[in-house]
Design a protein around this motif. Structure first.
Motif, PDB file in Angstrom:
ATOM      1  N   MET A  13      -9.073  92.796 -55.075  1.00 52.80           N
ATOM      2  CA  MET A  13      -9.527  93.938 -54.283  1.00 52.80           C
ATOM      3  C   MET A  13      -9.430  95.216 -55.107  1.00 52.80           C
ATOM      4  O   MET A  13     -10.359  96.017 -55.163  1.00 52.80           O
ATOM      5  CB  MET A  13      -8.678  94.057 -53.008  1.00 52.80           C
ATOM      6  N   ALA A  14      -8.291  95.405 -55.783  1.00 50.58           N
ATOM      7  CA  ALA A  14      -8.084  96.620 -56.568  1.00 50.58           C
ATOM      8  C   ALA A  14      -9.058  96.684 -57.746  1.00 50.58           C
ATOM      9  O   ALA A  14      -9.626  97.744 -58.024  1.00 50.58           O
ATOM     10  CB  ALA A  14      -6.643  96.688 -57.061  1.00 50.58           C
ATOM     11  N   TYR A  64       5.641 105.471 -47.566  1.00 53.31           N
ATOM     12  CA  TYR A  64       5.442 104.457 -46.532  1.00 53.31           C
ATOM     13  C   TYR A  64       3.964 104.206 -46.226  1.00 53.31           C
ATOM     14  O   TYR A  64       3.628 103.277 -45.526  1.00 53.31           O
ATOM     15  CB  TYR A  64       6.191 104.844 -45.260  1.00 53.31           C
ATOM     16  N   ARG A  65       3.083 105.043 -46.736  1.00 51.29           N
ATOM     17  CA  ARG A  65       1.645 104.848 -46.547  1.00 51.29           C
ATOM     18  C   ARG A  65       0.999 104.106 -47.721  1.00 51.29           C
ATOM     19  O   ARG A  65      -0.143 103.702 -47.639  1.00 51.29           O
ATOM     20  CB  ARG A  65       0.946 106.194 -46.352  1.00 51.29           C
ATOM     21  N   ILE A  66       1.722 103.983 -48.820  1.00 45.80           N
ATOM     22  CA  ILE A  66       1.194 103.319 -50.016  1.00 45.80           C
ATOM     23  C   ILE A  66       1.474 101.824 -49.910  1.00 45.80           C
ATOM     24  O   ILE A  66       2.609 101.418 -49.691  1.00 45.80           O
ATOM     25  CB  ILE A  66       1.835 103.898 -51.287  1.00 45.80           C
ATOM     26  N   SER A  67       0.424 101.022 -50.039  1.00 48.84           N
ATOM     27  CA  SER A  67       0.607  99.577 -49.908  1.00 48.84           C
ATOM     28  C   SER A  67       0.448  98.830 -51.223  1.00 48.84           C
ATOM     29  O   SER A  67       0.833  97.675 -51.320  1.00 48.84           O
ATOM     30  CB  SER A  67      -0.393  99.009 -48.890  1.00 48.84           C
ATOM     31  N   TYR A  68      -0.090  99.483 -52.256  1.00 47.70           N
ATOM     32  CA  TYR A  68      -0.356  98.767 -53.502  1.00 47.70           C
ATOM     33  C   TYR A  68      -0.613  99.765 -54.621  1.00 47.70           C
ATOM     34  O   TYR A  68      -1.184 100.832 -54.382  1.00 47.70           O
ATOM     35  CB  TYR A  68      -1.599  97.888 -53.315  1.00 47.70           C
ATOM     36  N   CYS A  69      -0.194  99.426 -55.829  1.00 51.61           N
ATOM     37  CA  CYS A  69      -0.589 100.196 -56.998  1.00 51.61           C
ATOM     38  C   CYS A  69      -0.688  99.267 -58.191  1.00 51.61           C
ATOM     39  O   CYS A  69      -0.058  98.206 -58.216  1.00 51.61           O
ATOM     40  CB  CYS A  69       0.359 101.361 -57.267  1.00 51.61           C
ATOM     41  N   THR A  70      -1.502  99.650 -59.156  1.00 51.36           N
ATOM     42  CA  THR A  70      -1.754  98.766 -60.293  1.00 51.36           C
ATOM     43  C   THR A  70      -2.289  99.545 -61.482  1.00 51.36           C
ATOM     44  O   THR A  70      -2.798 100.657 -61.330  1.00 51.36           O
ATOM     45  CB  THR A  70      -2.764  97.666 -59.903  1.00 51.36           C
ATOM     46  N   THR A  71      -2.156  98.937 -62.635  1.00 54.18           N
ATOM     47  CA  THR A  71      -2.884  99.355 -63.828  1.00 54.18           C
ATOM     48  C   THR A  71      -3.958  98.306 -64.002  1.00 54.18           C
ATOM     49  O   THR A  71      -3.670  97.110 -64.055  1.00 54.18           O
ATOM     50  CB  THR A  71      -1.957  99.388 -65.058  1.00 54.18           C
ATOM     51  N   ASP A  72      -5.204  98.720 -64.071  1.00 58.24           N
ATOM     52  CA  ASP A  72      -6.313  97.776 -64.140  1.00 58.24           C
ATOM     53  C   ASP A  72      -6.270  96.994 -65.451  1.00 58.24           C
ATOM     54  O   ASP A  72      -5.981  97.546 -66.513  1.00 58.24           O
ATOM     55  CB  ASP A  72      -7.639  98.519 -64.001  1.00 58.24           C
ATOM     56  N   LYS A  73      -6.571  95.691 -65.366  1.00 57.25           N
ATOM     57  CA  LYS A  73      -6.541  94.842 -66.560  1.00 57.25           C
ATOM     58  C   LYS A  73      -7.670  95.162 -67.526  1.00 57.25           C
ATOM     59  O   LYS A  73      -7.466  95.179 -68.736  1.00 57.25           O
ATOM     60  CB  LYS A  73      -6.610  93.368 -66.162  1.00 57.25           C
ATOM     61  N   PHE A  76      -4.913 103.948 -63.649  1.00 56.43           N
ATOM     62  CA  PHE A  76      -3.882 103.691 -62.641  1.00 56.43           C
ATOM     63  C   PHE A  76      -4.532 103.898 -61.280  1.00 56.43           C
ATOM     64  O   PHE A  76      -5.305 104.846 -61.092  1.00 56.43           O
ATOM     65  CB  PHE A  76      -2.712 104.663 -62.803  1.00 56.43           C
ATOM     66  N   ALA A  77      -4.240 103.025 -60.334  1.00 57.27           N
ATOM     67  CA  ALA A  77      -4.790 103.168 -58.981  1.00 57.27           C
ATOM     68  C   ALA A  77      -3.739 102.804 -57.946  1.00 57.27           C
ATOM     69  O   ALA A  77      -2.845 101.998 -58.210  1.00 57.27           O
ATOM     70  CB  ALA A  77      -6.023 102.281 -58.817  1.00 57.27           C
ATOM     71  N   TYR A  78      -3.865 103.416 -56.785  1.00 56.62           N
ATOM     72  CA  TYR A  78      -3.019 103.029 -55.656  1.00 56.62           C
ATOM     73  C   TYR A  78      -3.876 102.944 -54.396  1.00 56.62           C
ATOM     74  O   TYR A  78      -4.924 103.573 -54.299  1.00 56.62           O
ATOM     75  CB  TYR A  78      -1.849 104.013 -55.448  1.00 56.62           C
ATOM     76  N   VAL A  79      -3.404 102.142 -53.449  1.00 53.38           N
ATOM     77  CA  VAL A  79      -4.044 102.012 -52.143  1.00 53.38           C
ATOM     78  C   VAL A  79      -3.087 102.605 -51.120  1.00 53.38           C
ATOM     79  O   VAL A  79      -1.891 102.286 -51.116  1.00 53.38           O
ATOM     80  CB  VAL A  79      -4.351 100.542 -51.800  1.00 53.38           C
ATOM     81  N   ALA A  80      -3.625 103.471 -50.277  1.00 48.84           N
ATOM     82  CA  ALA A  80      -2.807 104.103 -49.236  1.00 48.84           C
ATOM     83  C   ALA A  80      -3.628 104.252 -47.968  1.00 48.84           C
ATOM     84  O   ALA A  80      -4.859 104.331 -48.013  1.00 48.84           O
ATOM     85  CB  ALA A  80      -2.322 105.475 -49.700  1.00 48.84           C
ATOM     86  N   GLN A  81      -2.920 104.301 -46.864  1.00 53.15           N
ATOM     87  CA  GLN A  81      -3.569 104.517 -45.577  1.00 53.15           C
ATOM     88  C   GLN A  81      -3.735 106.019 -45.363  1.00 53.15           C
ATOM     89  O   GLN A  81      -2.780 106.791 -45.477  1.00 53.15           O
ATOM     90  CB  GLN A  81      -2.727 103.928 -44.456  1.00 53.15           C
ATOM     91  N   SER A  82      -4.958 106.432 -45.066  1.00 51.42           N
ATOM     92  CA  SER A  82      -5.257 107.836 -44.820  1.00 51.42           C
ATOM     93  C   SER A  82      -4.503 108.320 -43.590  1.00 51.42           C
ATOM     94  O   SER A  82      -4.500 107.650 -42.554  1.00 51.42           O
ATOM     95  CB  SER A  82      -6.757 108.028 -44.616  1.00 51.42           C
TER      96      SER A  82
END
Length: 180
Positions: free
Chosen positions: A21-22, A69-78, A84-90
């Motif tokens: 997904m990321a 508490y709103r951040i559900s995921y973070c990663t460095t893309d392969k 760098f990216a993170y997923v958070a609920q608005s």
């Protein structure tokens, strides 16, 4: 910890976690960023146990504060290893958003990812210290915080795994009392 990065953009995602997904979200953000001829906003990304704050590097104006508490995921893309990216609920809409940033070096992107993972652990430790003994009395909220996979911690539910750079961590529901 503070990092100076370039903000590439944001896209909506359907899942709160997942490497595939990321990667797809980052591809969309990078493709959109390449099409536009605009200059990327330089931001200072600050990571703490409270969350991530974004400040414009030029004007020093606060851009956004994201609760841990709103951040559900973070990663460095392969593939895009400086991203760098993170997923958070608005906070406004409740939608899941993936935000991507370009770092000057691959090691900086990895350092941001590791720092966010450590901030999750610190937030969890602080929360557990202040709420010791009262967790059973509080209703659960479907939002998540990260929990280390230490054997000394009892499994509470069927946790799922998140990938943060080189670390694997587990996610568990967070009590409603700390969801802001």
């Amino acid at each position: 910890m503070c990092f100076t990065l370039k903000y590439l953009g944001m896209t909506l995602v359907e899942k709160p976690k997942g490497e595939d997904m990321a990667a797809a979200a980052i591809r969309r953000i990078v493709a959109t960023a390449r099409v536009g001829a605009r200059k990327f906003q330089k931001v200072i990304l600050t990571v703490s146990p409270r969350g991530i704050s974004l400040q414009d590097a030029d004007t020093k104006e606060m851009v956004e504060n994201i609760s841990i508490y709103r951040i559900s995921y973070c990663t460095t893309d392969k593939l895009q290893n400086k991203v760098f990216a993170y997923v958070a609920q608005s906070q406004e809409s409740g939608a899941l958003e993936c935000h991507a940033f370009l770092s000057p070096k691959k090691k900086i992107a990895q350092a941001v990812t590791l720092t966010v993972a450590q901030a999750f652990q610190m937030a969890l430790d602080l929360w557990e210290a202040t709420h010791a003994g009262s967790r059973q009395d509080q209703p659960l909220h479907p939002s998540c915080v990260l929990e280390s996979s230490e054997a000394s911690r009892p499994p509470e539910s069927a946790p799922f795994r998140h990938h943060f750079g080189v670390q694997y961590v587990q996610v568990r529901p967070m009590p409603r009392a700390v969801w802001n």
